[in-house]
Design an enzyme around this catalytic site. Structure first.
Site, PDB file in Angstrom:
ATOM      1  N   HIS A   1     -39.591   0.945 -94.273  1.00 49.56           N
ATOM      2  CA  HIS A   1     -38.324   0.802 -93.548  1.00 49.56           C
ATOM      3  C   HIS A   1     -38.592   1.014 -92.061  1.00 49.56           C
ATOM      4  CE1 HIS A   1     -33.863   1.251 -93.320  1.00 49.56           C
ATOM      5  NE2 HIS A   1     -34.175   1.948 -92.239  1.00 49.56           N
TER       6      HIS A   1
ATOM      7  N   HIS B   1     -33.310  11.695 -93.522  1.00 49.55           N
ATOM      8  CA  HIS B   1     -34.037  12.154 -92.343  1.00 49.55           C
ATOM      9  C   HIS B   1     -33.314  13.248 -91.585  1.00 49.55           C
ATOM     10  CE1 HIS B   1     -31.358   8.850 -91.185  1.00 49.55           C
ATOM     11  NE2 HIS B   1     -31.404   9.254 -89.922  1.00 49.55           N
TER      12      HIS B   1
ATOM     13  N   GLU C   1     -27.241  11.317 -83.302  1.00 45.27           N
ATOM     14  CA  GLU C   1     -26.797   9.970 -83.666  1.00 45.27           C
ATOM     15  C   GLU C   1     -25.284   9.919 -83.852  1.00 45.27           C
ATOM     16  OE1 GLU C   1     -28.806   8.614 -87.181  1.00 45.27           O
ATOM     17  OE2 GLU C   1     -30.705   9.552 -86.637  1.00 45.27           O
TER      18      GLU C   1
ATOM     19  N   TYR D   1     -21.354  -0.404 -94.016  1.00 51.15           N
ATOM     20  CA  TYR D   1     -22.666   0.014 -93.511  1.00 51.15           C
ATOM     21  C   TYR D   1     -23.619   0.253 -94.682  1.00 51.15           C
ATOM     22  CZ  TYR D   1     -26.286   2.767 -91.260  1.00 51.15           C
ATOM     23  OH  TYR D   1     -27.490   3.232 -90.826  1.00 51.15           O
TER      24      TYR D   1
ATOM     25  N   HIS E   1     -24.246  12.751 -86.486  1.00 59.64           N
ATOM     26  CA  HIS E   1     -25.303  13.560 -87.075  1.00 59.64           C
ATOM     27  C   HIS E   1     -26.148  14.032 -85.902  1.00 59.64           C
ATOM     28  CE1 HIS E   1     -24.379  10.436 -90.292  1.00 59.64           C
ATOM     29  NE2 HIS E   1     -23.865  11.571 -90.719  1.00 59.64           N
TER      30      HIS E   1
ATOM     31  N   HIS F   1     -29.288  13.879 -92.916  1.00 71.19           N
ATOM     32  CA  HIS F   1     -28.354  12.843 -93.359  1.00 71.19           C
ATOM     33  C   HIS F   1     -29.130  11.675 -93.955  1.00 71.19           C
ATOM     34  CE1 HIS F   1     -29.362  11.740 -89.200  1.00 71.19           C
ATOM     35  NE2 HIS F   1     -29.045  10.492 -89.495  1.00 71.19           N
TER      36      HIS F   1
HETATM   37  O1  LIG Z   1     -28.627   7.553 -89.920  1.00 73.46           O
HETATM   38  C1  LIG Z   1     -28.357   6.363 -89.863  1.00 73.46           C
HETATM   39  O2  LIG Z   1     -27.661   5.797 -90.708  1.00 73.46           O
HETATM   40  C2  LIG Z   1     -29.003   5.505 -88.783  1.00 73.46           C
HETATM   41  C3  LIG Z   1     -30.386   5.170 -89.191  1.00 73.46           C
HETATM   42  C4  LIG Z   1     -30.639   3.983 -89.838  1.00 73.46           C
HETATM   43  C5  LIG Z   1     -31.920   3.694 -90.264  1.00 73.46           C
HETATM   44  O3  LIG Z   1     -32.133   2.521 -90.875  1.00 73.46           O
HETATM   45  C6  LIG Z   1     -32.951   4.591 -90.077  1.00 73.46           C
HETATM   46  C7  LIG Z   1     -32.707   5.784 -89.402  1.00 73.46           C
HETATM   47  C8  LIG Z   1     -31.426   6.074 -88.958  1.00 73.46           C
HETATM   48  O4  LIG Z   1     -31.149   7.185 -88.287  1.00 73.46           O
HETATM   49 FE   LIG Z   2     -29.855   8.669 -88.803  1.00 74.48          FE
END
Ligand SMILES: O=C(O)Cc1cc(O)ccc1O
Ligand SMILES: [Fe+2]
Length: 517
Positions: free
Chosen positions: A350, A393, A399, A408, A423, A429
């Site tokens: 990813h 992560h 963010e 989403y 976040h 999250h």
């Molecule tokens: O947290 C989120 O949704 C945003 C996000 C999307 C992603 O594909 C990888 C890391 C990230 O922080």
């Molecule tokens: Fe994120």
């Protein structure tokens, strides 16, 4: 891929690595832009734009190219000739006025300024006074914990419309959600949202604190600036740099959206590194307005100035949109997000979301942003043997996310168009339980490795190296989703090591305790 809700169009193809058919862009909002004749970025050719030839497809004339040095005249011959910025007498009896976006001595490649030739100079107004009524929900200094508080909690808000019983224009409908630093120290950012139901009337807004990057989510914005007019529907963004006077009309009626404000920096295109010379957002797709002015006597016209987060007003008897000609590189601009050319992993794993950065406002540290504007656009997902939704992560950056339309990819429920989430630094999250379970339920089946097209969705992120404090009114808002944490509580342990005669050595006592109950 199964993170999408039912209303997303997902196309599947037989796995083949090289043949993905190009599909049409799917933004709900776009116009066909015709490049202007020799006008764009060409100070040497000050011919006035001709709307028929120089349209943005929306009835307004634009100049294309981020970072260009533009010239624009609403009346032929209104720009001083011979390279003068400030001649003894300007053509047509206009006043010359410079607007600086950087210190005079900023290195040339980052230096921003525009010269305007106007019927009367901006200084012709009565003294500034604190605005009555104020807008108590605007903040530009996040050091005072009485106004904004630190919290590592995952936060989410439902969409909010403008109060039907109140007349709210863009200025009154704007409220700060979170931010860090201070406009006084020229370092920091703020995230605002707006919900408005009325056009600005007899007044113009001027933000002395920072640049606004506005993301409309519902309802077009018709923005009149000192450089001219821009129509900005949802699916496009607009940047109004610090100090420009502007007025927002709502041609579609009620409108809402998101704003990031940066203090002491400006947005630029991200470097492309190994991607090469092309890709992501192209400079040529950024559109700036062409000169437009009004001359009428306007008694009681009000300039509303945001200064240190507080509003001040000054009255004058003419419109601030009295610029007959201008030239320079400090300009408002808009960008249609459907023009973005996304890059992604094409084999496995990813890619970090930075791969979809539209604009970045840098800090002094290389690669560390004061604020990145990142999108999650429609695109093909093709990674093999990969968990395709975002990974779980904790990020040293903070963010803030919004959703323009669709669903989403990390949140099957609860994150709605017009809603928001935050976040902050190191707050864990990732995908909600439904998304995780739906994704791994496809393991082993043909769908897991099938290229799928993620369509009908557009989310974005404001990502900052600074740690935001959250405004009390946002924390206490009835639109806050207090059950947000529940979307992860159902994540089960799928750990099978040593259980039920599976493939590992005997389980330890702590494994037993931590196992799913
Ligand atoms: O947290 C989120 O949704 C945003 C996000 C999307 C992603 O594909 C990888 C890391 C990230 O922080
Ligand atoms: Fe994120």
């Amino acid at each position: 891929m199964c993170a999408q809700g039912d209303d997303l169009l997902t196309l599947s193809l037989t796995p083949t690595r090289l043949a993905c058919s190009p599909l049409a862009r799917s933004s709900p909002a776009s116009g066909t832009y015709k490049h202007p004749p020799a006008m764009s970025g060409s100070p040497a050719d000050p011919r006035p734009p001709e709307p028929e030839q120089n349209g943005g497809g929306d009835g307004y004339a634009y100049l294309s190219g981020l970072g260009n040095s533009f010239s624009s005249e609403a009346v032929p011959g209104s720009l001083p000739a011979n390279g003068h910025n400030s001649p003894l007498l300007c053509p047509l009896g206009l006043y010359a006025e410079q607007l600086s976006g950087t210190s005079f001595t900023t290195p040339r490649h980052r230096n921003l300024r525009t010269w305007m030739y106007r019927i009367k100079p901006s200084v012709t107004h009565d003294p500034f006074h604190p605005r009555d009524p104020p807008n108590p929900r605007l903040l530009a200094d996040f050091h005072d914990p009485r106004a904004a508080v630190a919290t590592p909690t995952q936060l989410r808000w439902r969409p909010r419309d403008a109060d039907k019983d109140a007349d709210l224009d863009f200025v009154d409908g704007l409220y700060t959600v979170c931010g860090a630093g201070s406009s006084f120290l020229r370092h920091g950012f703020a995230v605002h949202m707006y919900a408005a139901n009325k056009s600005m009337d007899g007044c113009a807004f001027c933000n002395a604190d920072g640049d606004f990057l506005i993301v409309p989510q519902q309802g077009k914005l018709l923005i009149t600036t000192e450089c001219g007019k821009m129509l900005v529907p949802p699916g496009e963004i607009v940047v109004i740099p610090q100090g420009f006077r502007f007025a927002v009309d709502l041609p579609d009626g009620p409108s809402r959206g998101y704003v990031s404000e940066i203090f002491g920096a400006h947005f630029q295109l991200p470097d492309l590194g190994p991607i090469g010379a092309n890709g992501l957002a192209s400079a040529r797709d950024f559109l700036s307005p062409t000169a437009w002015y009004e001359q009428a006597h306007r008694p009681g016209y009000v300039i509303v100035q945001k200064y240190g987060g507080e509003l001040f007003t000054a009255t004058q008897d003419f419109s601030p949109f009295n610029v007959v000609a201008w030239h320079g590189n400090y300009v408002p601009y808009k960008y249609d997000l459907s023009k973005f050319c996304p890059f992604n992993t094409v084999l496995f794993d990813h890619a970090d979301p930075s791969v979809n950065t539209v604009l970045t406002a840098p800090t002094d540290k290389p690669g560390v942003a004061l604020l990145d504007f990142v999108i999650f656009p429609p695109r093909w997902l093709v990674a093999e043997n990969t968990f395709r939704p975002p990974y779980y992560h904790r990020n040293c950056m903070s963010e803030f996310m919004g959703l323009i339309y669709g669903v989403y990819e990390a949140k099957a429920d609860g994150f709605l168009p017009g809603g928001a989430s935050l976040h902050s630094c190191m707050t864990p999250h990732g995908p909600d339980t439904k998304t995780y379970e739906a994704t791994i339920s496809k393991l082993g089946g043909p769908e897991a490795n099938t290229p799928t097209r993620l369509s009908g969705t557009l989310a974005f992120m404001f990502e900052s190296a600074l740690i935001p404090r959250v405004c009390r009114w946002a924390l206490e808002s009835p639109s806050r989703d207090l059950d947000y944490y529940q979307c992860w509580i159902g994540l089960k342990s799928h750990f099978s090591h040593g259980k039920d005669g599976s493939d590992g050595p005997a389980t330890t006592s702590s494994d037993d305790k931590d196992g799913e109950k």
